[in-house]
Design an enzyme around this catalytic site. Structure first.
Site, short mmCIF file in Angstrom:
data_model
loop_
_atom_site.label_atom_id
_atom_site.label_comp_id
_atom_site.label_asym_id
_atom_site.label_seq_id
_atom_site.Cartn_x
_atom_site.Cartn_y
_atom_site.Cartn_z
N SER A 97 3.77 -2.15 10.25
CA SER A 97 5.23 -2.19 10.41
C SER A 97 5.86 -3.53 10.02
O SER A 97 6.79 -4.00 10.68
CB SER A 97 5.62 -1.82 11.85
N GLY A 135 2.83 2.33 10.76
CA GLY A 135 3.78 3.43 10.61
C GLY A 135 4.51 3.81 11.89
O GLY A 135 5.14 4.86 11.96
N GLU A 147 -5.00 -4.88 10.66
CA GLU A 147 -3.99 -3.85 10.84
C GLU A 147 -4.22 -3.13 12.17
O GLU A 147 -5.03 -2.19 12.24
CB GLU A 147 -4.06 -2.82 9.70
N ASN A 169 0.87 -1.18 0.00
CA ASN A 169 0.00 0.00 0.00
C ASN A 169 0.91 1.23 0.00
O ASN A 169 1.51 1.55 1.02
CB ASN A 169 -0.90 -0.03 1.24
N TRP A 170 0.97 1.87 -1.14
CA TRP A 170 1.88 3.02 -1.25
C TRP A 170 1.31 4.29 -0.61
O TRP A 170 2.01 5.29 -0.50
CB TRP A 170 2.19 3.29 -2.74
N LYS A 171 0.04 4.26 -0.26
CA LYS A 171 -0.62 5.43 0.33
C LYS A 171 -0.41 6.66 -0.57
O LYS A 171 -0.34 6.51 -1.78
CB LYS A 171 -0.12 5.65 1.77
N GLU A 178 -6.80 4.68 7.95
CA GLU A 178 -6.58 6.10 7.60
C GLU A 178 -7.83 6.68 6.91
O GLU A 178 -8.12 7.86 7.07
CB GLU A 178 -5.32 6.23 6.74
N HIS A 189 -9.51 1.04 5.15
CA HIS A 189 -8.23 1.28 5.82
C HIS A 189 -8.43 2.25 6.98
O HIS A 189 -9.24 3.17 6.90
CB HIS A 189 -7.21 1.86 4.81
N GLY A 219 3.05 -1.19 4.24
CA GLY A 219 3.03 0.24 3.93
C GLY A 219 4.42 0.71 3.57
O GLY A 219 4.91 0.50 2.46
P1 13P Z 1 3.26 0.39 7.62
O1 13P Z 1 3.77 -0.91 7.03
O2 13P Z 1 3.99 1.59 7.12
O3 13P Z 1 3.17 0.31 9.12
O4 13P Z 1 1.76 0.58 7.09
C1 13P Z 1 0.85 -0.46 7.22
C2 13P Z 1 -0.37 -0.11 6.46
O5 13P Z 1 -1.11 0.79 6.84
C3 13P Z 1 -0.64 -0.84 5.22
O6 13P Z 1 -1.92 -0.59 4.75
#
Ligand code: 13P
Length: 253
Positions: free
Chosen positions: A216, A176, A170, A10-12, A99, A97, A237
């Protein structure tokens, strides 16, 4: 039950056209030289879906979007429908998600509509659930997760197809932050999710649904997490923005 693992990146809201296509192309070339067991899905920002598809052509990489609107079309400025994504074609979509829940106030009811829209377009779904730090500390984790699952999958109990639905667990406190659920914590939670799914659908269906861990995931913790019996892959992520980090995660399957 043997479930084919998925590693999804997931590149966000990261990359530009140039860096996105370079990254996916480098990943495609690296993967082509290996015997990769897992299904690989990359979820770039919307404008880079098609360019990334071209840049990873002739590779096993599948593309996914990070969100959809639940309507097919209409006056929803700035939104993207499942039908649009299916026409690219884009094979996967991340729904719910944390977020999106936090910054766009997405409720379980909205997420339920999005899941139905994606199912109608035959796009495969990565449905995200997870508890906050406070919820874990106050012993609410299982309540929160079962509510997210029951409300998110409402009305779909008999028709959720295992091949088109995956769950991503998650924990918000691990996203993150560099904090990662221990393999035991993650396995225990995934097992709970599978039991909840079997109550919602059936044991047979629940056995086929893939449950990914996200939060993470890095090269140094992937192997132990991914070797747990109910962890069927990872939603990555930060580490998915680097071939040097994502490749060892893929290879740890
Ligand atoms: P990280 O791997 O940066 O913690 O992010 C996880 C995530 O939100 C994937 O959707």
């Amino acid at each position: 039950m043997k479930r084919r693992p998925i590693i999804a990146g997931n590149w966000k809201m990261n990359t530009t056209l140039n860096s996105a296509t370079t990254l996916v192309n480098e990943l495609a070339q690296a993967i082509n030289k290996k015997h990769v067991q897992a299904e690989i899905v990359i979820c770039p920002p919307f404008p880079f879906l098609l360019p990334c598809q071209t840049a990873s052509a002739n590779s096993v990489i599948k593309l996914g979007a990070q969100d959809i609107h639940f309507e097919k079309n209409g006056a929803y400025t700035g939104d993207i429908s499942a039908e649009m994504l299916a026409s690219i074609p884009c094979q996967y979509v991340i729904i719910g998600h944390s977020e999106r829940r936090k910054y766009h106030h997405e409720t379980n009811a909205i997420i339920n509509k999005k899941i139905k829209a994606a199912l109608g377009s035959r796009i495969q779904i990565i449905f995200c659930i997870g508890e906050s730090n406070t919820e874990r500390e106050t012993g609410e984790t299982f309540n929160v997760l079962s509510t997210q699952l029951i409300e998110g999958l409402k009305g779909l109990e008999s028709q959720v197809l295992p091949t088109t639905l995956s769950i991503a667990y998650e924990p918000i406190w691990a996203i993150g932050t560099g904090k990662v659920a221990t393999p035991t914590q993650a396995q225990e939670t995934h097992e709970f999710i599978r039991t909840t799914l079997s109550n919602i659908t059936s044991t047979e269906v629940a056995d086929k649904i893939r449950i990914l861990y996200g939060g993470s995931v890095k090269p140094d913790n992937a192997k132990e997490l991914l070797s747990q019996p109910d962890i069927d892959g990872a939603l990555v992520g930060g580490a998915s923005l680097s071939v040097a980090q994502l490749l060892p995660i893929i290879e740890s399957i």
